[in-house]
Motif scaffolding. Structure first.
Motif, PDB file in Angstrom:
ATOM      1  N   MET A 166       0.803  -1.228   0.000  1.00  0.00           N
ATOM      2  CA  MET A 166       0.000   0.000   0.000  1.00  0.00           C
ATOM      3  C   MET A 166       0.835   1.277   0.000  1.00  0.00           C
ATOM      4  O   MET A 166       0.281   2.370  -0.117  1.00  0.00           O
ATOM      5  CB  MET A 166      -0.939   0.011   1.214  1.00  0.00           C
ATOM      6  N   GLN A 167       2.147   1.161   0.152  1.00  0.00           N
ATOM      7  CA  GLN A 167       2.988   2.351   0.189  1.00  0.00           C
ATOM      8  C   GLN A 167       2.763   3.240  -1.029  1.00  0.00           C
ATOM      9  O   GLN A 167       2.770   2.773  -2.169  1.00  0.00           O
ATOM     10  CB  GLN A 167       4.464   1.938   0.246  1.00  0.00           C
ATOM     11  N   VAL A 174       3.323  -7.410  16.298  1.00  0.00           N
ATOM     12  CA  VAL A 174       2.650  -7.365  14.992  1.00  0.00           C
ATOM     13  C   VAL A 174       2.590  -5.949  14.444  1.00  0.00           C
ATOM     14  O   VAL A 174       2.934  -5.696  13.281  1.00  0.00           O
ATOM     15  CB  VAL A 174       1.221  -7.942  15.094  1.00  0.00           C
ATOM     16  N   TRP A 175       2.158  -5.009  15.282  1.00  0.00           N
ATOM     17  CA  TRP A 175       1.747  -3.704  14.784  1.00  0.00           C
ATOM     18  C   TRP A 175       2.821  -2.619  14.801  1.00  0.00           C
ATOM     19  O   TRP A 175       2.836  -1.762  13.917  1.00  0.00           O
ATOM     20  CB  TRP A 175       0.531  -3.212  15.568  1.00  0.00           C
ATOM     21  N   LYS A 176       3.691  -2.638  15.767  1.00  0.00           N
ATOM     22  CA  LYS A 176       4.682  -1.543  15.854  1.00  0.00           C
ATOM     23  C   LYS A 176       5.526  -1.451  14.584  1.00  0.00           C
ATOM     24  O   LYS A 176       5.730  -0.339  14.053  1.00  0.00           O
ATOM     25  CB  LYS A 176       5.575  -1.708  17.084  1.00  0.00           C
ATOM     26  N   PRO A 177       6.014  -2.575  14.026  1.00  0.00           N
ATOM     27  CA  PRO A 177       6.753  -2.462  12.760  1.00  0.00           C
ATOM     28  C   PRO A 177       5.911  -1.878  11.626  1.00  0.00           C
ATOM     29  O   PRO A 177       6.432  -1.161  10.769  1.00  0.00           O
ATOM     30  CB  PRO A 177       7.157  -3.911  12.454  1.00  0.00           C
ATOM     31  N   LEU A 178       4.621  -2.181  11.618  1.00  0.00           N
ATOM     32  CA  LEU A 178       3.761  -1.668  10.542  1.00  0.00           C
ATOM     33  C   LEU A 178       3.572  -0.159  10.671  1.00  0.00           C
ATOM     34  O   LEU A 178       3.534   0.564   9.663  1.00  0.00           O
ATOM     35  CB  LEU A 178       2.401  -2.365  10.566  1.00  0.00           C
ATOM     36  N   TYR A 179       3.430   0.330  11.896  1.00  0.00           N
ATOM     37  CA  TYR A 179       3.323   1.770  12.132  1.00  0.00           C
ATOM     38  C   TYR A 179       4.649   2.459  11.824  1.00  0.00           C
ATOM     39  O   TYR A 179       4.683   3.504  11.170  1.00  0.00           O
ATOM     40  CB  TYR A 179       2.907   2.040  13.581  1.00  0.00           C
ATOM     41  N   ASP A 180       5.740   1.870  12.312  1.00  0.00           N
ATOM     42  CA  ASP A 180       7.048   2.517  12.156  1.00  0.00           C
ATOM     43  C   ASP A 180       7.546   2.478  10.720  1.00  0.00           C
ATOM     44  O   ASP A 180       8.073   3.475  10.206  1.00  0.00           O
ATOM     45  CB  ASP A 180       8.082   1.832  13.067  1.00  0.00           C
ATOM     46  N   GLY A 203       3.839   3.459   8.208  1.00  0.00           N
ATOM     47  CA  GLY A 203       2.935   4.567   8.552  1.00  0.00           C
ATOM     48  C   GLY A 203       1.469   4.223   8.414  1.00  0.00           C
ATOM     49  O   GLY A 203       0.657   5.068   8.029  1.00  0.00           O
ATOM     50  N   ILE A 204       1.105   2.985   8.726  1.00  0.00           N
ATOM     51  CA  ILE A 204      -0.301   2.603   8.579  1.00  0.00           C
ATOM     52  C   ILE A 204      -1.141   3.229   9.695  1.00  0.00           C
ATOM     53  O   ILE A 204      -0.630   3.667  10.722  1.00  0.00           O
ATOM     54  CB  ILE A 204      -0.471   1.072   8.584  1.00  0.00           C
ATOM     55  N   PHE A 206      -7.381  -1.048   7.454  1.00  0.00           N
ATOM     56  CA  PHE A 206      -6.246  -0.144   7.642  1.00  0.00           C
ATOM     57  C   PHE A 206      -5.712   0.318   6.292  1.00  0.00           C
ATOM     58  O   PHE A 206      -6.007  -0.255   5.245  1.00  0.00           O
ATOM     59  CB  PHE A 206      -5.148  -0.836   8.457  1.00  0.00           C
ATOM     60  N   SER A 207      -4.915   1.368   6.320  1.00  0.00           N
ATOM     61  CA  SER A 207      -4.347   1.920   5.093  1.00  0.00           C
ATOM     62  C   SER A 207      -3.157   2.787   5.439  1.00  0.00           C
ATOM     63  O   SER A 207      -2.868   3.040   6.609  1.00  0.00           O
ATOM     64  CB  SER A 207      -5.408   2.737   4.339  1.00  0.00           C
TER      65      SER A 207
END
Length: 927
Positions: A550-551, A574-580, A583-584, A612-613
């Protein structure tokens, strides 16, 4: 009733009942009027049962019960407050909802309510029993005109059409299952992989032929049946082989001397009959009877739902294969929980707006542009399975297109020629699936869906459109989605939405290959695997791949997942790498709900849905809890309206409190443990050991008051041990057990008289590691040195009544419910996640003293019932009124210590309370 008529009826109903309502006199009149006038139930007295008997310790009566939709109604008078507890005839004190819960618990299983409605004539509180501790959806009588649809569950079990489709599709699946098993027995080597693949293809072809004849795709009804009936059992195999060859051959390329019965069949194409070397066994009388009678003559395949049937059809696979792959099949209802907020709600709203345009020319231009838009949307399901998501989405888009065509039908005729007006195509739908059979099923389901929607379009334009030959459909790729570049399936500049139901496999259950998949994906900017990647569920890989794709696009994604990825230590992993990294942000979510499938051997799973996006999202963020939707400011990875924080493992508490540690692991092979049924005999044969025996409690023993004992030999001199031969026997057995174990266990053989740990504080709070989700409070307790806790509990030495009061408060339990892990659905308490990260209040001395007082009140209330276990005391149906009241007082005292007052959102809303705690956590960790 039209929506306008229903709104008018709801307005009049609200006006009629404003300010009135006597429980005894008006209950039945109120509900009959609501059902008849607002929801259009023609014979409401046959639809709802009043004063339904339920046998508690005495005979009681349920105010209202609707069998068809499993709704239980607890009606109160207009002056009764629905959140207050009232004294019952048996002396207990219950809120109306708790009273209804108690009734529900005594109903037969098949009558257990799906919904509970508590009402006081002026307000409806709607509870979803899939969320026993959830907050109700509140519908005020004064708002009924605009919110009547929120009570639709009282009449809408399922539309009759969907229910019929479901019944037919499940029955079709049962037929296929029988046919599959009968054919399997005929193969020379039924365990051979190639033979099984051939059988899968054969079943798909037979199903397509059965559907095609009933849907008249072949040209006339019963065409397939009539052809097969000409052959006896011995010649059936050859007849099918010849038919399959004909279906894959263009008419101009066929044998000109072909028998008329075969020549009448159309060319199918699409690759469905292309492979001619599949292994087809000889038929038996049983197979012929199943195919010619059960499957063909006695059954109409044209009514199946391709969405449901795809899942049911796939369930003919070996159940063990399905379990190992982590495959679960999503119901239509749950598919819509994903696709509606992801895109379908917006598309429906857009069409509704276009319909309201009064200028004819403008409306038609907008409708054509809308149809073009539908035809340009592209979808990817990277865990396609049997195609449920793709098929249901295709059907929904085609229904929207057909709705637009109805509005445009007067301009479809151009001279003497009628154009094929269909723009939405199955070519817009892409998938990735690792199982070859599922790939074939998914393609077939889409072809069937295409056929069904074509019929609807033909009815609109009053003209026939050719369905065959099928267009080749290669958009569903057989591959491991986590080991491939998704852009090789569909370029991201053409993609709009990613959706699906990736495999559910917990990190401890993953195969070596699955573990390797995850470790190869969750890598940082330097190419190193994240430390937490080994402890996250398999579904996480799909989140990573979607976020990566999605980038720099406007693509949006939504997945069904096990709720474990939004709980406990997995959240950060699971989520911290996706946020960092990417930028989801989360656009919408369904919090934990109990999820059932349509497949055989239903999977009962606790799930979440996360949309999410990466692109900016200007739409409101929607958070669903059961039937209740909230517009919120933010949705974090715990699915809470709170800041984006990640609670990681901490070895020590954030606050100044006593440290929590694990109890004692015996690691003894059971030899230092004395079960209750052997206690007396052991004492009788070894009386000197009595003073070294202590009560032993794990979480089960503690909560259920089960007696168990252990030899606690810390500090006992060798000479004393040698005087006890029975004890020495057990010590030797323990030593031998440890010597036969792994290296770390062998080291313990040097101290065979002791548990692995030897913690025995004079006083401590015990917190069970695992407790039922049905309890509002995890029952902790004080114990002393005469009881040994196993490692199935946490213990807090030197803890006080103040600590006990805070830990047993609803505010701590709300935190626990949000951040703890789960064992199935049960709470899995954690020292490093739940306890150490919990933001304690800055309580004054006076507030601490008050909490100590209310904490003692809890212990005193428990002591009133010495014959009852904590499991008895903390069952929501049997909790004594004194204990419930003591907890309520303690809750209020702890809330006061946090500065949370009556009227604050956090006072009455658990989610708001957790959001406040997360803000405090953020402040503590940022300083």
């Amino acid at each position: 009733m039209t929506a306008q008529e229903q709104r008018a009826a709801a307005r009049k109903f609200a006006e009629d009942w404003n300010g009135r309502g006597d429980e005894k006199q008006d209950t039945q009149v109120f509900w009959i009027a609501l059902l008849q006038h607002v929801f259009g139930v023609e014979r409401p007295t046959e639809f709802i049962q009043f004063e339904k008997t339920v046998q508690l310790s005495h005979k009681s009566f349920i105010d209202g019960y609707i069998p068809q939709t499993k709704v239980l109604i607890e009606q109160k008078g207009k002056d009764i407050k629905l959140k207050h507890a009232y004294r019952q005839s048996d002396g207990s004190s219950l809120t109306p909802y708790q009273q209804a819960q108690r009734y529900a618990g005594y109903l037969p299983y098949e009558e257990r309510p799906r919904w509970i409605i508590v009402c006081n004539f002026q307000e409806f509180n709607l509870y979803d029993t899939n969320y026993p501790n959830g907050e109700p959806e509140v519908i005020r009588l004064s708002d009924l005109e605009k919110e009547y649809h929120r009570l639709a569950c009282i009449v809408n079990e399922n539309s009759k059409a969907v229910k019929k489709e479901m019944e037919v599709s499940i029955a079709a699946g049962e037929i296929v299952g029988k046919l599959y098993n009968a054919l399997l027995r005929q193969y020379n080597n039924p365990e051979d992989e190639e033979s099984l693949k051939s059988l899968n293809v054969l079943c798909v072809r037979l199903v397509f032929c059965l559907y095609a004849e009933d849907a008249e795709i072949f040209g006339s009804r019963n065409m397939f049946l009539n052809y097969l009936q000409e052959f006896d059992t011995r010649h059936m195999r050859k007849a099918l082989i010849e038919l399959f060859q004909v279906l894959d051959t263009k008419p101009e390329e066929r044998d000109p001397y072909l028998e008329p019965e075969l020549a009448a069949f159309p060319y199918v194409n699409g690759g469905l009959f292309a492979k001619e070397d599949i292994e087809i066994p000889q038929f038996t009388e049983e197979i012929c009877e199943l195919l010619l009678e059960k499957a063909s003559a006695d059954f109409d395949w044209s009514d199946i739902s391709p969405t449901i049937f795809g899942a049911v059809f796939e369930s003919t696979l070996n159940p063990e294969t399905r379990r190992k792959g982590g495959m679960h099949y999503t119901s239509i209802e749950n598919i819509h929980k994903v696709i509606d907020p992801l895109f379908l709600d917006d598309l429906r709203a857009e069409l509704n707006e276009i319909q309201q345009i009064q200028v004819d020319k403008t409306r038609k231009q907008k409708l054509e542009a809308y149809r073009d838009k539908l035809s340009q949307l592209t979808f990817l399901d990277p865990a396609a399975g049997s195609g449920n998501f793709l098929t249901e989405t295709y059907l929904c888009l085609r229904r929207l297109e057909n709705q637009a065509l109805r509005l445009l039908s007067d301009q479809l005729v151009m001279g003497d020629t009628i154009n094929n007006p269909i723009k939405v195509s199955i070519q817009q739908f892409y998938g990735i699936e690792i199982n070859d059979f599922a790939v074939t099923v998914a393609k077939t389901a889409l072809w069937i869906a295409e056929s069904q929607m074509l019929k609807e379009t033909e009815d609109i334009i009053s003209h026939t459109i050719d369905f065959l030959p099928l267009k080749s459909y290669v958009n569903i790729v057989e591959a491991n989605a986590l080991r491939m570049d998704w852009e090789t399936v569909v370029p991201k500049n053409r993609l709009n939405y990613i959706m699906g139901n990736p495999p559910f496999v917990g990190y401890s259950l993953q195969s070596k290959e699955q573990k390797s998949d995850i470790l190869s994906i969750y890598i940082d900017e330097k190419g190193k695997t994240y430390k937490t990647a080994g402890k996250i569920d398999y579904v996480s890989g799909w989140y990573w791949k979607a976020a990566q794709l999605m980038q720099n696009t406007t693509i949006r994604t939504a997945f069904v997942s096990t709720n474990s990825i939004t709980q406990g230590e997995q959240v950060a992993g699971v989520w911290k790498p996706l946020y960092d990294r990417f930028g989801i942000h989360i656009d919408f979510a369904h919090r934990t709900f109990i999820w059932d499938s349509e497949a055989n051997m239903k999977a009962h799973v606790h799930c979440v849905i996360v949309g999410f996006s990466c692109a900016v999202n200007e739409k409101p963020r929607m958070l669903f809890t059961g039937n209740r939707m909230q517009i919120v400011n933010n949705i974090n990875a715990y699915l809470i309206d709170a800041p984006d924080i990640f609670i990681t493992n901490l070895n020590k508490p954030l606050s100044v409190i006593p440290e929590m540690t694990t109890g004692n692991r015996p690691a003894d092979g059971g030899h230092l443990i004395i079960e209750d049924n052997e206690y007396e005999e052991f004492i009788s044969s070894e009386p000197n050991a009595k003073k070294y025996i202590k009560r032993l409690v794990g979480s089960t023993e503690f909560i259920n008051n089960k007696k168990r004992w252990c030899l606690w030999l810390v500090g006992v001199s060798p000479i004393e041990l040698r005087k006890m031969p029975k004890v020495m026997e057990r010590i030797e057995l323990c030593r031998q057990d440890r010597l036969s174990g792994a290296a770390d266990r062998q080291k313990l053989a040097s101290t065979p008289s002791l548990f692995r740990e030897t913690k025995n504080p004079q006083s401590f709070i015990l917190m069970p590691k695992v407790s039922s989700e049905k309890r509002k409070y995890i029952p902790a307790g004080f114990l002393d040195e005469n009881t040994i806790s196993t490692d199935l509990n946490f213990i807090i030495p030197e803890a006080t009544l103040y600590h006990f009061g805070v830990l047993e408060s609803n505010i701590h339990m709300a935190w626990m419910r949000s951040v703890c892990g789960r064992l199935k659905s049960d709470y899995r308490y954690s020292a490093n996640i739940v306890y150490n990260n919990f933001p304690w209040p800055d309580a004054t001395d006076a507030q601490k003293a008050k909490i100590e007082q209310t904490a003692q009140g809890i212990l005193d209330a428990r002591a009133l019932y010495p014959d009852s276990s904590l499991a008895d005391l903390y069952d929501e149906l049997t909790m004594p009124p004194e204990l419930r009241k003591a907890h309520q007082k303690n809750d209020q005292a702890v809330l006061a210590a946090y500065g949370i007052k009556k009227g604050d959102a956090a006072y009455s809303s658990e989610s708001a309370c957790v959001a406040e705690l997360m803000r405090r956590y953020q402040a503590l960790t940022e300083t």
